[in-house]
Enzyme design. Structure first.
Site, PDB file in Angstrom:
ATOM      1  N   ASP A   1       0.807  -1.229   0.000  1.00  0.00           N
ATOM      2  CA  ASP A   1       0.000   0.000   0.000  1.00  0.00           C
ATOM      3  C   ASP A   1       0.838   1.276   0.000  1.00  0.00           C
ATOM      4  O   ASP A   1       0.441   2.291   0.552  1.00  0.00           O
ATOM      5  CB  ASP A   1      -0.979   0.011   1.198  1.00  0.00           C
ATOM      6  CG  ASP A   1      -1.887  -1.198   1.157  1.00  0.00           C
ATOM      7  OD1 ASP A   1      -2.552  -1.389   0.128  1.00  0.00           O
ATOM      8  OD2 ASP A   1      -1.895  -1.976   2.137  1.00  0.00           O
TER       9      ASP A   1
ATOM     10  N   LYS B   1       2.022   2.208  -5.176  1.00  0.00           N
ATOM     11  CA  LYS B   1       2.720   1.745  -6.388  1.00  0.00           C
ATOM     12  C   LYS B   1       1.879   1.924  -7.644  1.00  0.00           C
ATOM     13  O   LYS B   1       2.393   2.278  -8.702  1.00  0.00           O
ATOM     14  CB  LYS B   1       3.080   0.250  -6.255  1.00  0.00           C
ATOM     15  CG  LYS B   1       4.049  -0.054  -5.133  1.00  0.00           C
ATOM     16  CD  LYS B   1       4.342  -1.541  -5.040  1.00  0.00           C
ATOM     17  CE  LYS B   1       3.187  -2.367  -4.514  1.00  0.00           C
ATOM     18  NZ  LYS B   1       2.831  -2.141  -3.116  1.00  0.00           N
TER      19      LYS B   1
ATOM     20  N   ALA C   1      -3.449  -8.060  -3.966  1.00  0.00           N
ATOM     21  CA  ALA C   1      -3.019  -6.685  -4.243  1.00  0.00           C
ATOM     22  C   ALA C   1      -4.228  -5.815  -4.558  1.00  0.00           C
ATOM     23  O   ALA C   1      -5.252  -6.307  -5.010  1.00  0.00           O
ATOM     24  CB  ALA C   1      -2.055  -6.676  -5.430  1.00  0.00           C
ATOM     25  N   GLY C   2      -4.087  -4.527  -4.321  1.00  0.00           N
ATOM     26  CA  GLY C   2      -5.132  -3.575  -4.703  1.00  0.00           C
ATOM     27  C   GLY C   2      -4.445  -2.294  -5.118  1.00  0.00           C
ATOM     28  O   GLY C   2      -4.031  -1.516  -4.280  1.00  0.00           O
ATOM     29  N   HIS C   3      -4.284  -2.106  -6.415  1.00  0.00           N
ATOM     30  CA  HIS C   3      -3.529  -0.960  -6.914  1.00  0.00           C
ATOM     31  C   HIS C   3      -4.489   0.073  -7.493  1.00  0.00           C
ATOM     32  O   HIS C   3      -5.229  -0.216  -8.420  1.00  0.00           O
ATOM     33  CB  HIS C   3      -2.506  -1.418  -7.959  1.00  0.00           C
ATOM     34  CG  HIS C   3      -1.462  -2.330  -7.379  1.00  0.00           C
ATOM     35  ND1 HIS C   3      -0.581  -3.050  -8.141  1.00  0.00           N
ATOM     36  CD2 HIS C   3      -1.159  -2.631  -6.095  1.00  0.00           C
ATOM     37  CE1 HIS C   3       0.215  -3.745  -7.338  1.00  0.00           C
ATOM     38  NE2 HIS C   3      -0.124  -3.516  -6.108  1.00  0.00           N
TER      39      HIS C   3
ATOM     40  N   GLN D   1       2.401  -6.019  -3.183  1.00  0.00           N
ATOM     41  CA  GLN D   1       2.784  -6.046  -1.763  1.00  0.00           C
ATOM     42  C   GLN D   1       4.070  -5.231  -1.547  1.00  0.00           C
ATOM     43  O   GLN D   1       4.419  -4.424  -2.381  1.00  0.00           O
ATOM     44  CB  GLN D   1       2.943  -7.488  -1.238  1.00  0.00           C
ATOM     45  CG  GLN D   1       1.631  -8.274  -1.163  1.00  0.00           C
ATOM     46  CD  GLN D   1       1.248  -8.941  -2.466  1.00  0.00           C
ATOM     47  OE1 GLN D   1       2.058  -9.551  -3.129  1.00  0.00           O
ATOM     48  NE2 GLN D   1      -0.012  -8.823  -2.844  1.00  0.00           N
TER      49      GLN D   1
HETATM   50  P1  IMP Z   1      -2.122 -12.839   2.014  1.00  0.00           P
HETATM   51  O1  IMP Z   1      -1.069 -12.489   1.025  1.00  0.00           O
HETATM   52  O2  IMP Z   1      -3.495 -12.463   1.544  1.00  0.00           O
HETATM   53  O3  IMP Z   1      -2.047 -14.230   2.493  1.00  0.00           O
HETATM   54  O4  IMP Z   1      -1.882 -11.937   3.315  1.00  0.00           O
HETATM   55  C1  IMP Z   1      -0.713 -12.093   4.091  1.00  0.00           C
HETATM   56  C2  IMP Z   1      -0.295 -10.783   4.704  1.00  0.00           C
HETATM   57  O5  IMP Z   1       0.089  -9.895   3.684  1.00  0.00           O
HETATM   58  C3  IMP Z   1      -1.410 -10.063   5.472  1.00  0.00           C
HETATM   59  O6  IMP Z   1      -0.817  -9.359   6.534  1.00  0.00           O
HETATM   60  C4  IMP Z   1      -1.964  -9.087   4.447  1.00  0.00           C
HETATM   61  O7  IMP Z   1      -2.569  -7.977   5.050  1.00  0.00           O
HETATM   62  C5  IMP Z   1      -0.704  -8.712   3.732  1.00  0.00           C
HETATM   63  N1  IMP Z   1      -0.942  -8.303   2.340  1.00  0.00           N
HETATM   64  C6  IMP Z   1      -1.117  -9.108   1.267  1.00  0.00           C
HETATM   65  N2  IMP Z   1      -1.247  -8.367   0.153  1.00  0.00           N
HETATM   66  C7  IMP Z   1      -1.149  -7.082   0.525  1.00  0.00           C
HETATM   67  C8  IMP Z   1      -1.161  -5.855  -0.199  1.00  0.00           C
HETATM   68  O8  IMP Z   1      -1.256  -5.794  -1.431  1.00  0.00           O
HETATM   69  N3  IMP Z   1      -1.049  -4.705   0.553  1.00  0.00           N
HETATM   70  C9  IMP Z   1      -0.870  -4.753   1.907  1.00  0.00           C
HETATM   71  N4  IMP Z   1      -0.813  -5.878   2.615  1.00  0.00           N
HETATM   72  C10 IMP Z   1      -0.955  -7.039   1.923  1.00  0.00           C
HETATM   73 MG    MG Z   2      -3.578  -2.271  -1.261  1.00  0.00          MG
END
Ligand code: IMP
Ligand code: MG
Length: 402
Positions: free
Chosen positions: A13, A16, A39-41, A207
């Site tokens: 976050d 990017k 991800a959320g871009h 990430q």
């Molecule tokens: P997962 O990748 O969904 O299994 O999440 C594992 C950890 O990574 C958690 O703490 C999520 O909040 C964090 N996480 C995964 N993807 C993102 C992202 O794009 N932005 C922020 N945190 C992320």
């Molecule tokens: Mg995000």
């Protein structure tokens, strides 16, 4: 122009998506290489706001879009994003070697997270971890396996052993095949081909470095590598094609999930930054907020060999919040600036702060104000990098190039 990658230097976050959109103009294609729909871009253009979970953020620049083999691909999320931007399909290629995420993986994410109790990771529940785990067990389909010869029966037996109902698996596989039909190819090969024709590719990291499976704050991490060195392995391109990497960091820190966070702000001032910075996950969940952590940032910079960074959300700290930076960790009577040496006890280090200036009241519109110049000089000196971009708002236009 050589290829370039954009990677997050914190816990995700960092902003990017906006930087990718900003830089995409100079490239032939934009390629995702890691992670999946966790991800959320976000890209904002005037009143329009697009959040991409799987499509590369170059989508709105009319670029060729590539989803590389390292990505965990959820066909239903892809279908939803293509539903919103249907013209994109004609310029999209998904690598046949991508790991496919099924609804069973999302269910398994919830089962495993439930089993952890107090040690929950705070996963995004997108099924990313289970899909990659099943890949390592040689049980998950790749994209090409949706089209022929895959042993779905063995896969179903595995998930059912873990109390996940697999009865809808074959129907899902057929729907997924239809979604991907006609857009599957060799993304690594395409990158090399673009380069041979004189074009270049922008690689979009998902990430952040501190969520890297191997180098991050394990076990509170995601399930792939997130650093720039992963790019050639993930895409299937030669090391020499990886290019340089631009790191993105906020001028403070946030964390979405659980886990150690040395500079977390525990008092009410966190709320002010959260509100000003709109620090809520795409699910609406409030994010954890903290001060800038130079110890962690330096580690991330060194891991990916970063020489240039983009600093984001400087406007947030100009709205009545002071600037504070952690320059060392104190633990059991001694101080360190080496993040790796603190990895075993990250939850109990005490941050050492300095507050060399304030961004209060700074107006970033049009040009870099004197407070912004102080921030840039400070970061360049402390981190031994060049600050190339300063982002002061969510809109595409709110960016200063240095
Ligand atoms: P997962 O990748 O969904 O299994 O999440 C594992 C950890 O990574 C958690 O703490 C999520 O909040 C964090 N996480 C995964 N993807 C993102 C992202 O794009 N932005 C922020 N945190 C992320
Ligand atoms: Mg995000």
């Amino acid at each position: 122009m050589p290829n370039l990658s954009i990677v997050g230097l914190q816990w995700g976050d960092e902003g990017k998506g906006k930087i990718v959109d900003h830089l995409a103009g100079g490239f032939e294609a934009v390629s995702r290489f890691n992670g999946g729909s966790n991800a959320g871009h976000t890209v904002v253009i005037g009143e329009e706001k697009h959040t991409f979970h799987l499509l590369p953020s170059g989508a709105l620049k009319g670029k060729e879009l590539l989803i590389g083999a390292g990505v965990a691909l959820d066909p239903s999320v892809l279908a939803a994003e293509l539903g919103v931007l249907p013209d994109v399909r004609a310029r999209l290629m998904v690598d046949g070697r991508c790991t496919v995420v099924s609804p069973l993986d999302k269910e398994l994410d919830a089962v495993i997270e439930g089993m952890r109790g107090d040690f929950a990771i705070g996963t995004t529940m997108q099924g990313i971890g289970p899909a990659y785990a099943a890949r390592a067990l040689r049980l998950s389909p790749r994209v090409i396996d949706l089209f022929e010869g895959f042993d779905f029966a063995a896969m179903a037996r595995f998930y059912e052993k873990l109390s996940v109902d697999a009865s809808a698996l074959l129907g899902w596989a057929e729907e997924s095949e239809a979604i991907l039909d006609g857009i599957v190819g060799n993304v690594g090969g395409r990158v090399v081909q673009i380069n041979e024709m004189g074009g270049s590719v922008l690689f979009e990291g998902a990430q952040g470095t501190l969520l890297d499976l191997v180098h991050g704050s394990y076990p509170n991490v995601t399930s792939t590598n997130t650093n720039a060195a992963y790019i050639p392995a993930a895409l299937g391109i030669p090391l020499s094609a990886a290019g340089a990497s631009l790191g993105v960091a906020k001028c403070y820190t946030t964390r979405e999930g659980a886990g150690p966070f040395p500079t977390e702000i525990k008092d009410a001032s966190a709320e002010g930054i959260r509100t000003a910075g709109n620090e809520f996950a795409s699910t609406g969940k409030p994010m954890r907020v903290g001060w800038l952590d130079l110890v962690a940032l330096k580690y991330a910079i060194d891991l990916s060999g970063i020489k240039e960074i983009a600093v984001s959300k400087v406007d947030v700290l100009s709205q009545a919040h002071d600037f504070k930076a952690c320059t060392a960790y104190r633990w059991q009577g001694s101080e360190t600036t080496d993040f790796s040496s603190a990895l075993g006890h990250l939850g109990s280090v005490e941050p050492v702060y300095e507050s060399p200036f304030s961004l209060r009241g700074a107006n970033f519109e049009a040009a870099l104000p004197k407070e912004g110049r102080k921030l840039v000089d400070y970061l360049e000196r402390k981190l031994n990098v060049r600050v190339r971009l300063v982002s002061y708002g969510e809109d595409r236009s709110q960016t200063v190039e240095l």
